[in-house]
Structures are given as structure tokens and as C-alpha cells.
Design a protein around this motif. Structure first.
Motif, short mmCIF file in Angstrom:
data_model
loop_
_atom_site.label_atom_id
_atom_site.label_comp_id
_atom_site.label_asym_id
_atom_site.label_seq_id
_atom_site.Cartn_x
_atom_site.Cartn_y
_atom_site.Cartn_z
N UNK A 155 6.97 -44.80 -39.00
CA UNK A 155 7.28 -44.54 -40.40
C UNK A 155 8.82 -44.53 -40.88
N UNK A 156 8.96 -44.72 -42.14
CA UNK A 156 10.45 -44.64 -42.60
C UNK A 156 10.67 -43.13 -42.59
N UNK A 157 11.86 -42.68 -42.33
CA UNK A 157 12.32 -41.43 -42.45
C UNK A 157 13.55 -41.21 -43.33
N UNK A 158 13.54 -40.31 -44.18
CA UNK A 158 14.51 -40.42 -45.41
C UNK A 158 15.90 -39.75 -44.82
N UNK A 159 16.96 -39.92 -45.21
CA UNK A 159 18.17 -39.18 -44.68
C UNK A 159 19.00 -38.87 -46.28
N UNK A 160 19.78 -37.85 -46.05
CA UNK A 160 20.57 -37.34 -47.33
C UNK A 160 21.35 -38.63 -47.91
N UNK A 161 21.39 -38.67 -49.26
CA UNK A 161 22.54 -39.82 -49.74
C UNK A 161 23.84 -39.45 -49.37
N UNK A 162 24.87 -40.40 -49.38
CA UNK A 162 26.01 -40.31 -49.19
C UNK A 162 26.63 -39.54 -50.29
N UNK A 163 28.21 -39.42 -50.27
CA UNK A 163 29.01 -38.79 -50.94
C UNK A 163 29.11 -39.63 -52.34
N UNK A 164 28.95 -41.01 -52.00
CA UNK A 164 28.48 -42.10 -53.15
C UNK A 164 27.48 -42.45 -53.55
N UNK A 165 26.27 -41.45 -53.30
CA UNK A 165 25.07 -41.60 -53.82
C UNK A 165 24.23 -42.87 -53.28
N UNK A 166 24.68 -43.34 -52.24
CA UNK A 166 24.23 -44.53 -51.55
C UNK A 166 22.96 -43.89 -50.76
N UNK A 167 21.75 -44.51 -51.04
CA UNK A 167 20.51 -44.19 -50.50
C UNK A 167 20.50 -44.40 -48.96
N UNK A 168 19.88 -43.63 -48.08
CA UNK A 168 19.83 -43.86 -46.72
C UNK A 168 18.38 -43.67 -46.30
N UNK A 169 17.82 -44.47 -45.27
CA UNK A 169 16.63 -44.25 -44.71
C UNK A 169 16.67 -44.85 -43.18
N UNK A 170 15.82 -44.40 -42.33
CA UNK A 170 15.68 -44.99 -40.96
C UNK A 170 14.26 -45.00 -40.51
N UNK A 171 14.03 -44.84 -39.10
CA UNK A 171 12.59 -44.89 -38.99
C UNK A 171 12.47 -43.52 -37.95
N UNK A 172 11.34 -43.27 -37.78
CA UNK A 172 11.17 -42.27 -36.82
C UNK A 172 9.63 -41.78 -36.84
N UNK A 173 9.28 -41.06 -35.80
CA UNK A 173 7.93 -40.40 -35.51
C UNK A 173 7.37 -39.77 -36.70
N UNK A 174 6.08 -39.96 -37.05
CA UNK A 174 5.45 -39.11 -38.30
C UNK A 174 5.61 -37.45 -37.84
#
Length: 240
Positions: A155-174
Motif C-alpha cells: 500500500x501507499x504510505x504517506x510521508x511529511x510534506x517538504x518545507x516547500x509543501x511538496x506532497x510525498x508518499x512511498x510504499x510500505x507494508x500495511x
């Protein structure tokens, strides 16, 4: 990295030169000779990077009809030796490239990419949002011998946005938490980071990037690029 005109570029079967910097492949080692200046203080950056692939793959991944991702060596040994700044280390690395026939912002809205050591090789994830609606999710497992197989993406796993507010996500186990470990590069439209996640029960730390092409297409943001990427009027001379 410096923007240069075509007169500063030379390409041959096993080498590529841009101004005073170059890349060369001898069949075993990919060598990058860097002779640049680092923004914003324009300090010299000179050194050598050597990448020794454990194997070279033959796979190409079509991200879009106009764009291809080519993971040449998902598992490699890397050696870094810079005189300016004084920097020397070696470790686990990789070599890949993107090729295209049109501007990224014309065909994509957003993408994330990640490469993580896993098993006897590396797992890579590519999640692409295309402007024409042809979104794509790629999950591949590479062996050290160059073999590759498709793997079910976690599943997709969220990460904190950057200082420029660029959204980030990766993949990881449930249920497993992905975590930002270190920032390599951050810009209003781009992020490159060290990220840890869990894949098939194994905790791993790798390289992650997020690209917001909507942001990059903004003329106001483009006007800021020369502050991070100098331009040269000739093979070596500086425009600003």
C-alpha cells in the motif's frame, strides 16, 4: 548542475561530455568526472564518482508513450572522491536514467519514485500521475545478477510534506510507518530524500523522490531556477 548550450555537449558511443564535466563507460565501471560550481556561493566542486554495477539490466519501463525509465544497474558499488569539497566515501548505489521526447510538465502532473535495498538486490516503486489520465504504478524486484520480476506493490504510505509543501508518499507494508531520514535536495517542485520503509516484513532505507510537474510549470517558480542552477554562455564561461 549547469545549463549549457549544445556547443558544450559532445556524445560518443561510450562517453558524454558537458562543458568541463564528463561521463565514461568502459564496460565495467561508469565514471563521472565533475568540474562544476555549487550554488549559491559558486564554490568549486571537483571530483570523481565511480559506479561498478553488480549487473546491467536490459529492461525499459514505459512511463508514458513519450517517456521511458531505464534502470541500468539497480544494485551497484559506488566510490565518491571529491577534492572540493573534501569528500570521500564508498557504499551501495545504483545507476538509472529517464529518456523522453517531450517536456515532463507537458505529460505528467506528479510522480514519486523509490529504490530500496531488498533481499539480494533492490525493490523499486514508480507511481505516476499522467495528464491524460493514464496513471501507472510500477513495482519491480531486481536481483544482483540483473534479473527482474514484477512484484505486488504494498500500500501507499504517506510521508511529511517538504518545507516547500511538496506532497510525498512511498510504499510500505500495511500498518508499517514510512519515515523521512534525511533531505538530499528540496525545491518548490522537487524533493529527493533518504526514506525508510518496511517491505515484506523487512525494514529498509533507500532513496526517494517526488516531482510536482504542476509546480514546475509555474512561471514564477521557473524564474527562481537560476538561483539554484547557473547558466553558461560557452563550454566553460559563465553567464550568471
Amino acid at each position: 548542475m549547469t545549463e549549457r548550450g549544445k556547443g558544450a555537449v559532445q556524445q560518443e558511443a561510450d562517453s558524454f561530455t558537458v562543458g568541463p564535466s564528463s561521463m565514461h563507460w568502459d564496460g565495467e565501471v561508469f565514471t563521472v568526472e565533475v568540474n562544476e560550481r555549487a550554488m549559491p556561493r559558486m564554490l568549486p566542486m571537483r571530483g570523481t564518482v565511480r559506479i561498478r554495477p553488480e549487473a546491467v539490466t536490459d529492461i525499459e519501463v514505459a512511463l508514458h508513450p513519450n517517456h521511458v525509465w531505464r534502470p541500468f544497474a539497480p544494485s551497484a558499488h559506488i566510490e565518491v572522491d571529491f577534492d572540493n569539497p573534501g569528500l570521500r566515501w564508498q557504499g551501495h548505489g545504483y545507476l538509472d536514467a529517464n529518456f523522453g521526447t517531450s517536456a515532463l510538465e507537458r505529460d505528467f502532473r506528479y510522480w514519486t519514485w523509490g529504490r530500496f535495498p531488498h533481499g539480494d538486490g533492490a525493490r523499486t516503486f514508480y507511481d505516476v500521475e499522467a495528464r491524460d489520465g493514464r496513471d501507472l504504478s510500477v513495482s519491480l524486484q531486481f536481483g544482483r545478477d540483473g534479473t527482474v520480476r514484477e512484484a505486488t506493490p504494498p500500500p501507499k504510505a504517506t510521508l511529511p510534506t517538504t518545507l516547500w509543501a511538496v506532497k510525498r508518499e512511498t510504499r510500505g507494508d500495511e500498518g508499517a510507518k514510512a519515515r523521512h531520514e534525511m533531505t538530499f535536495e528540496t525545491a518548490p517542485f522537487y524533493s529527493r530524500s533518504m526514506v525508510s520503509t518496511t517491505i515484506e516484513g523487512a525494514r529498509t532505507t533507500g532513496v526517494h523522490e517526488a516531482l510536482d510537474c504542476n509546480r514546475f510549470a509555474n512561471n514564477g517558480i521557473r524564474a527562481l531556477l537560476p538561483a539554484r542552477m547557473p547558466r553558461a554562455w560557452g563550454p566553460i564561461g559563465w553567464l550568471f
